[in-house]
Design a protein around this motif. Structure first.
Motif, PDB file in Angstrom:
ATOM      1  N   GLY A 104       0.947  -1.067  -0.080  1.00 26.13           N
ATOM      2  CA  GLY A 104       0.096   0.061   0.028  1.00 26.13           C
ATOM      3  C   GLY A 104       0.748   1.291   0.126  1.00 26.13           C
ATOM      4  N   PRO A 105       1.511   1.730  -1.037  1.00 21.69           N
ATOM      5  CA  PRO A 105       2.515   2.535  -1.158  1.00 21.69           C
ATOM      6  C   PRO A 105       1.678   3.871  -1.012  1.00 21.69           C
ATOM      7  CG  PRO A 105       2.316   1.623  -3.365  1.00 21.69           C
ATOM      8  CD  PRO A 105       1.541   0.696  -2.454  1.00 21.69           C
ATOM      9  N   LEU A 106       0.508   4.278  -1.220  1.00 21.66           N
ATOM     10  CA  LEU A 106      -0.068   5.300  -1.029  1.00 21.66           C
ATOM     11  C   LEU A 106      -0.736   5.795   0.302  1.00 21.66           C
ATOM     12  CD1 LEU A 106      -1.851   5.441  -4.693  1.00 21.66           C
ATOM     13  CD2 LEU A 106       0.368   6.271  -3.743  1.00 21.66           C
ATOM     14  N   MET A 107      -0.590   4.644   1.402  1.00 27.66           N
ATOM     15  CA  MET A 107      -1.059   5.136   2.658  1.00 27.66           C
ATOM     16  C   MET A 107       0.054   5.804   3.489  1.00 27.66           C
ATOM     17  SD  MET A 107      -3.943   4.005   1.849  1.00 27.66           S
ATOM     18  CE  MET A 107      -4.791   3.892   3.399  1.00 27.66           C
ATOM     19  N   ALA A 108      -0.289   7.197   3.907  1.00 29.25           N
ATOM     20  CA  ALA A 108       0.563   7.835   4.778  1.00 29.25           C
ATOM     21  C   ALA A 108       0.541   7.222   6.009  1.00 29.25           C
ATOM     22  CB  ALA A 108       0.078   9.110   4.919  1.00 29.25           C
ATOM     23  N   GLU A 109      -0.248   6.509   6.569  1.00 34.04           N
ATOM     24  CA  GLU A 109      -0.224   5.829   8.025  1.00 34.04           C
ATOM     25  C   GLU A 109       0.828   4.640   7.793  1.00 34.04           C
ATOM     26  OE1 GLU A 109      -2.919   6.487   6.334  1.00 34.04           O
ATOM     27  OE2 GLU A 109      -4.368   7.364   7.690  1.00 34.04           O
ATOM     28  N   SER A 110       0.873   3.992   6.876  1.00 34.03           N
ATOM     29  CA  SER A 110       1.841   2.976   6.735  1.00 34.03           C
ATOM     30  C   SER A 110       3.193   3.470   6.634  1.00 34.03           C
ATOM     31  CB  SER A 110       1.624   2.010   5.594  1.00 34.03           C
ATOM     32  OG  SER A 110       0.363   1.533   5.552  1.00 34.03           O
ATOM     33  N   HIS A 111       3.654   4.586   5.917  1.00 31.36           N
ATOM     34  CA  HIS A 111       4.909   4.996   5.876  1.00 31.36           C
ATOM     35  C   HIS A 111       5.054   5.499   7.434  1.00 31.36           C
ATOM     36  CE1 HIS A 111       5.780   4.812   1.500  1.00 31.36           C
ATOM     37  NE2 HIS A 111       4.494   5.081   1.507  1.00 31.36           N
ATOM     38  N   TYR A 112       4.437   6.262   7.869  1.00 30.12           N
ATOM     39  CA  TYR A 112       4.394   6.639   9.465  1.00 30.12           C
ATOM     40  C   TYR A 112       5.017   5.506  10.405  1.00 30.12           C
ATOM     41  CZ  TYR A 112       3.353   8.186  14.118  1.00 30.12           C
ATOM     42  OH  TYR A 112       3.698   8.137  15.566  1.00 30.12           O
ATOM     43  N   ASN A 113       4.373   4.398  10.444  1.00 25.95           N
ATOM     44  CA  ASN A 113       4.191   3.308  11.237  1.00 25.95           C
ATOM     45  C   ASN A 113       5.822   2.641  10.656  1.00 25.95           C
ATOM     46  OD1 ASN A 113       2.254   3.089  13.211  1.00 25.95           O
ATOM     47  ND2 ASN A 113       0.885   3.009  11.218  1.00 25.95           N
ATOM     48  N   LEU A 114       6.167   2.655   9.521  1.00 26.79           N
ATOM     49  CA  LEU A 114       7.341   2.106   8.979  1.00 26.79           C
ATOM     50  C   LEU A 114       8.538   3.077   9.760  1.00 26.79           C
ATOM     51  CD1 LEU A 114       9.273   0.234   7.607  1.00 26.79           C
ATOM     52  CD2 LEU A 114       8.932   1.658   5.492  1.00 26.79           C
ATOM     53  N   GLY A 115       8.366   4.439   9.722  1.00 27.31           N
ATOM     54  CA  GLY A 115       9.351   5.441  10.095  1.00 27.31           C
ATOM     55  C   GLY A 115       9.620   5.188  11.740  1.00 27.31           C
ATOM     56  N   HIS A 116       8.292   5.139  12.375  1.00 26.41           N
ATOM     57  CA  HIS A 116       8.296   4.988  13.641  1.00 26.41           C
ATOM     58  C   HIS A 116       9.129   3.710  14.028  1.00 26.41           C
ATOM     59  CE1 HIS A 116       6.569   3.835  18.012  1.00 26.41           C
ATOM     60  NE2 HIS A 116       7.027   5.122  18.268  1.00 26.41           N
ATOM     61  N   ALA A 117       9.032   2.682  13.206  1.00 27.17           N
ATOM     62  CA  ALA A 117       9.846   1.337  13.392  1.00 27.17           C
ATOM     63  C   ALA A 117      11.151   1.441  13.398  1.00 27.17           C
ATOM     64  CB  ALA A 117       9.530   0.264  12.889  1.00 27.17           C
ATOM     65  N   HIS A 118      11.553   2.322  12.369  1.00 26.04           N
ATOM     66  CA  HIS A 118      13.033   2.692  12.067  1.00 26.04           C
ATOM     67  C   HIS A 118      13.565   3.736  13.211  1.00 26.04           C
ATOM     68  CE1 HIS A 118      13.816   0.583   8.333  1.00 26.04           C
ATOM     69  NE2 HIS A 118      12.819   1.105   7.767  1.00 26.04           N
ATOM     70  N   HIS A 119      12.627   4.469  13.681  1.00 25.21           N
ATOM     71  CA  HIS A 119      13.112   5.430  14.585  1.00 25.21           C
ATOM     72  C   HIS A 119      13.441   4.645  16.000  1.00 25.21           C
ATOM     73  CE1 HIS A 119      12.186   9.936  16.013  1.00 25.21           C
ATOM     74  NE2 HIS A 119      13.293   9.579  16.474  1.00 25.21           N
ATOM     75  N   VAL A 120      12.590   3.767  16.499  1.00 26.27           N
ATOM     76  CA  VAL A 120      12.787   3.299  17.606  1.00 26.27           C
ATOM     77  C   VAL A 120      14.011   2.262  17.479  1.00 26.27           C
ATOM     78  CG1 VAL A 120      11.909   1.240  18.960  1.00 26.27           C
ATOM     79  CG2 VAL A 120      10.420   3.049  18.401  1.00 26.27           C
ATOM     80  N   ALA A 121      14.402   1.728  16.279  1.00 27.00           N
ATOM     81  CA  ALA A 121      15.532   0.991  16.180  1.00 27.00           C
ATOM     82  C   ALA A 121      16.875   1.917  15.992  1.00 27.00           C
ATOM     83  CB  ALA A 121      15.457   0.208  14.947  1.00 27.00           C
ATOM     84  N   GLY A 122      16.550   3.161  15.996  1.00 30.39           N
ATOM     85  CA  GLY A 122      17.657   3.807  15.938  1.00 30.39           C
ATOM     86  C   GLY A 122      18.329   4.172  14.450  1.00 30.39           C
TER      87      GLY A 122
END
Length: 363
Positions: free
Chosen positions: A214-232
């Motif tokens: 779902g490349p057009l879903m802003a929420e998915s990109h946000y949650n992926l970003g949050h996962a990377h953010h938590v991982a450093g």
């Protein structure tokens, strides 16, 4: 069940569907419907109690989506749920699915006609009562989420109970001597389910899969970003957040998190701008106001930072961290007495926070 999940409101209708199925084979069982009065009464009392005790919930649902877009969107959702139940491929924790404006649009109109045709086939298929029950069961169990507007348009976990209709269809195959076909179907479903195991291995794999599908879903990109953010991994987090805000510029939480990444990577000016966009999109987002204050303070703009902290404290006056940040900004601005009062307030709210006091700037 209602005290656990509100979707149990579908139980009276589900029981009615079950008895209606029995009535197709035995018309002397019509009186069984009268036995359901208790369930209908409990459901009615629950609705009345909810309306009286939690009126804000109903108001939020009404404001989220009007009835015409809701009906059109969920007409499409119904066919989506049937599709993933029969052949669970391209499953996602956050499906790429968009709101429809009305039932006269091609996609929702076709979806509604498709489901009505399934109901028509079921009504005519009285020789196979279980098969006839399947589409009715599927629709009835999903009815609460189809009728009540929710923020997430579709979610692949919603039809879990409705998928019992699929089990009924497989049971018909077994009953009619189609055991090999039933086994093959179950095997395909099992393999499709097993393939999802890797996607759920971690937050990163789960949301990377959602973004791919779902490349057009802003929420998915946000949650992926949050996962990377938590991982450093700030580089990948920034890219994911930037894509999220590109798709949805008013996505306040994504703007706020993007600002946090900019601040952590030593770019306070871009961080401040991202936090400002977050505050404009959602003035009640306290974290964004607090972080905007930190970014402004990092640029030496203490008066502006203090103003942001005051706005944040209007919304959340008992948050010690905001009092700490305001006290430090006041201290660096030279307002010693005001700084002392703010820092004392922070310590009263959270005594351990005194260990986070940094050294003052040399003057």
């Amino acid at each position: 069940a209602l005290l656990s999940k509100a979707t149990a409101l579908s139980l009276p209708l589900a029981l009615l569907a079950l008895d209606a199925n029995r009535m197709l084979g035995d018309r002397q069982r019509r009186g069984a419907v009268l036995e359901h009065g208790t369930f209908w009464l409990v459901a009615l009392l629950y609705v009345i109690a909810y309306a009286l005790l939690v009126p804000a919930g109903l108001e939020r649902s009404e404001q989220l989506r009007e009835w015409a877009p809701q009906a059109a969107t969920q007409a499409k959702a119904l066919i989506h749920y049937i599709t993933v139940a029969v052949m669970p491929v391209r499953l996602s924790v956050h499906q790429q699915f968009f709101q429809a404006d009305g039932l006269l649009q091609p996609a929702p109109a076709l979806a509604l006609l498709t489901f009505l045709s399934l109901l028509g086939v079921a009504i005519r298929g009285r020789a196979f009562p279980l098969l006839a029950l399947s589409p009715f069961w599927f629709a009835v169990v999903l009815l609460p989420t189809l009728v009540v507007p929710l923020h997430i348009l579709v979610n692949d976990h919603r039809p879990y109970l409705a998928v019992f209709a699929l089990a009924l269809a497989i049971a018909v195959l077994v009953e009619k001597g189609r055991l090999p076909l039933a086994i093959a179907w179950c095997a395909i479903l099992g393999i499709a389910s097993w393939q999802r195991h890797g996607d759920w291995a971690s937050e990163l794999t789960l949301w990377a899969d959602a973004v791919t599908k779902g490349p057009l879903m802003a929420e998915s990109h946000y949650n992926l970003g949050h996962a990377h953010h938590v991982a450093g991994d700030l580089k990948r987090a920034r890219r994911a957040y930037e894509e999220s805000v590109r798709l949805s510029p008013d996505y306040a939480r994504a703007q706020s998190n993007l600002g946090a990444v900019y601040r952590e990577t030593g770019d306070p000016e871009r961080a401040a701008e991202a936090f400002r966009r977050a505050v404009r999109a959602d003035p009640g987002l306290v974290e964004a106001r607090n972080n905007l204050g930190l970014s402004l303070a990092a640029q030496g703009r203490y008066a502006e930072a203090v103003a942001q902290y005051r706005e944040a404290l209007e919304l959340r006056p008992e948050q010690a961290e905001i009092w700490l940040n305001m006290g430090l900004a006041l201290r660096d601005q030279g307002e010693t007495q005001k700084a002392t009062r703010a820092l004392q307030r922070a310590v009263r709210l959270e005594p351990e926070i005194k260990n986070r006091f940094p050294a003052g700037k040399r003057r």
